[in-house]
Design a protein around this motif. Structure first.
Motif, PDB file in Angstrom:
ATOM      1  N   SER A  82     -51.126  29.475 -42.602  1.00 52.78           N
ATOM      2  CA  SER A  82     -50.747  29.950 -41.129  1.00 52.78           C
ATOM      3  C   SER A  82     -51.926  30.927 -40.776  1.00 52.78           C
ATOM      4  CB  SER A  82     -49.373  30.684 -41.037  1.00 52.78           C
ATOM      5  OG  SER A  82     -49.717  31.914 -41.921  1.00 52.78           O
ATOM      6  N   ASP A  83     -52.025  31.126 -39.608  1.00 53.37           N
ATOM      7  CA  ASP A  83     -53.180  32.090 -39.165  1.00 53.37           C
ATOM      8  C   ASP A  83     -52.865  33.492 -39.931  1.00 53.37           C
ATOM      9  OD1 ASP A  83     -54.073  29.976 -37.543  1.00 53.37           O
ATOM     10  OD2 ASP A  83     -52.810  30.829 -35.598  1.00 53.37           O
ATOM     11  N   TYR A  84     -51.540  33.986 -39.960  1.00 51.88           N
ATOM     12  CA  TYR A  84     -51.394  35.293 -40.747  1.00 51.88           C
ATOM     13  C   TYR A  84     -51.962  35.252 -41.992  1.00 51.88           C
ATOM     14  CZ  TYR A  84     -48.230  36.625 -36.986  1.00 51.88           C
ATOM     15  OH  TYR A  84     -47.783  37.152 -35.633  1.00 51.88           O
ATOM     16  N   GLU A  85     -51.695  34.208 -42.803  1.00 50.86           N
ATOM     17  CA  GLU A  85     -52.135  33.812 -44.169  1.00 50.86           C
ATOM     18  C   GLU A  85     -53.665  33.972 -44.119  1.00 50.86           C
ATOM     19  OE1 GLU A  85     -48.616  31.528 -46.326  1.00 50.86           O
ATOM     20  OE2 GLU A  85     -49.850  30.330 -44.778  1.00 50.86           O
ATOM     21  N   PRO A  95     -61.531  38.020 -38.472  1.00 51.29           N
ATOM     22  CA  PRO A  95     -60.826  37.698 -37.337  1.00 51.29           C
ATOM     23  C   PRO A  95     -59.303  38.212 -37.361  1.00 51.29           C
ATOM     24  CG  PRO A  95     -61.537  35.839 -37.914  1.00 51.29           C
ATOM     25  CD  PRO A  95     -62.068  36.696 -38.956  1.00 51.29           C
ATOM     26  N   ASP A  96     -58.558  38.695 -36.357  1.00 51.34           N
ATOM     27  CA  ASP A  96     -56.947  38.639 -36.785  1.00 51.34           C
ATOM     28  C   ASP A  96     -56.413  37.454 -36.545  1.00 51.34           C
ATOM     29  OD1 ASP A  96     -56.948  38.563 -33.934  1.00 51.34           O
ATOM     30  OD2 ASP A  96     -56.563  40.510 -33.436  1.00 51.34           O
ATOM     31  N   HIS A  97     -55.187  37.282 -36.732  1.00 54.34           N
ATOM     32  CA  HIS A  97     -54.407  36.031 -36.475  1.00 54.34           C
ATOM     33  C   HIS A  97     -54.550  35.707 -35.180  1.00 54.34           C
ATOM     34  CE1 HIS A  97     -51.294  39.190 -35.684  1.00 54.34           C
ATOM     35  NE2 HIS A  97     -51.046  38.166 -34.943  1.00 54.34           N
ATOM     36  N   SER A  98     -54.291  36.266 -34.166  1.00 53.74           N
ATOM     37  CA  SER A  98     -54.323  36.053 -32.666  1.00 53.74           C
ATOM     38  C   SER A  98     -55.560  35.310 -32.247  1.00 53.74           C
ATOM     39  CB  SER A  98     -53.980  37.024 -31.785  1.00 53.74           C
ATOM     40  OG  SER A  98     -55.062  38.014 -31.891  1.00 53.74           O
ATOM     41  N   ARG A 139     -55.908  31.551 -31.112  1.00 53.39           N
ATOM     42  CA  ARG A 139     -56.657  31.199 -29.807  1.00 53.39           C
ATOM     43  C   ARG A 139     -57.880  29.996 -30.177  1.00 53.39           C
ATOM     44  NH1 ARG A 139     -56.470  36.816 -28.920  1.00 53.39           N
ATOM     45  NH2 ARG A 139     -58.684  36.771 -29.245  1.00 53.39           N
ATOM     46  N   PHE A 140     -58.640  30.202 -31.175  1.00 53.41           N
ATOM     47  CA  PHE A 140     -59.764  29.433 -31.685  1.00 53.41           C
ATOM     48  C   PHE A 140     -59.140  27.952 -31.990  1.00 53.41           C
ATOM     49  CE2 PHE A 140     -62.442  27.495 -35.158  1.00 53.41           C
ATOM     50  CZ  PHE A 140     -63.574  27.468 -34.347  1.00 53.41           C
ATOM     51  N   ARG A 141     -58.070  27.951 -32.785  1.00 59.66           N
ATOM     52  CA  ARG A 141     -57.265  26.575 -32.915  1.00 59.66           C
ATOM     53  C   ARG A 141     -56.857  26.065 -31.750  1.00 59.66           C
ATOM     54  NH1 ARG A 141     -52.589  26.333 -34.396  1.00 59.66           N
ATOM     55  NH2 ARG A 141     -52.322  28.297 -35.348  1.00 59.66           N
ATOM     56  N   THR A 142     -56.211  26.802 -30.761  1.00 60.50           N
ATOM     57  CA  THR A 142     -55.579  26.348 -29.620  1.00 60.50           C
ATOM     58  C   THR A 142     -56.766  25.673 -28.728  1.00 60.50           C
ATOM     59  OG1 THR A 142     -53.797  27.431 -29.582  1.00 60.50           O
ATOM     60  CG2 THR A 142     -54.383  26.883 -27.473  1.00 60.50           C
TER      61      THR A 142
END
Length: 69
Positions: free
Chosen positions: A2-5, A29-32, A36-39
């Motif tokens: 996950s982005d958090y991980e 970079p933080d999870h958000s 956004r990059f993945r999106t």
């Protein structure tokens, strides 16, 4: 992962930072931001090719490391 991980690993692991091409003094970079990059990649239909490129580089790096050992 996950982005958090990913954010946690980047903040916790020097080897993970190195693998991702970051210097030790760079802020992860933080999870958000990761989300956004993945999106953005998904919307542009680039996520699969980006993932394939990462896997190719991973296999190449692994192969080179095995040769050195």
């Amino acid at each position: 992962m996950s982005d958090y991980e990913v954010e946690d690993r980047l903040n916790d692991s020097i080897s993970f930072d190195y693998f991702c091409g970051m210097n030790i003094d760079e802020v992860a970079p933080d999870h958000s931001t990761l989300s956004r990059f993945r999106t953005a990649l998904t919307k542009l239909k680039l996520l699969r090719s980006y993932s394939a490129s990462l896997m190719h580089n991973w296999k190449l790096t692994t192969s080179l490391l095995k040769r050195e050992l």
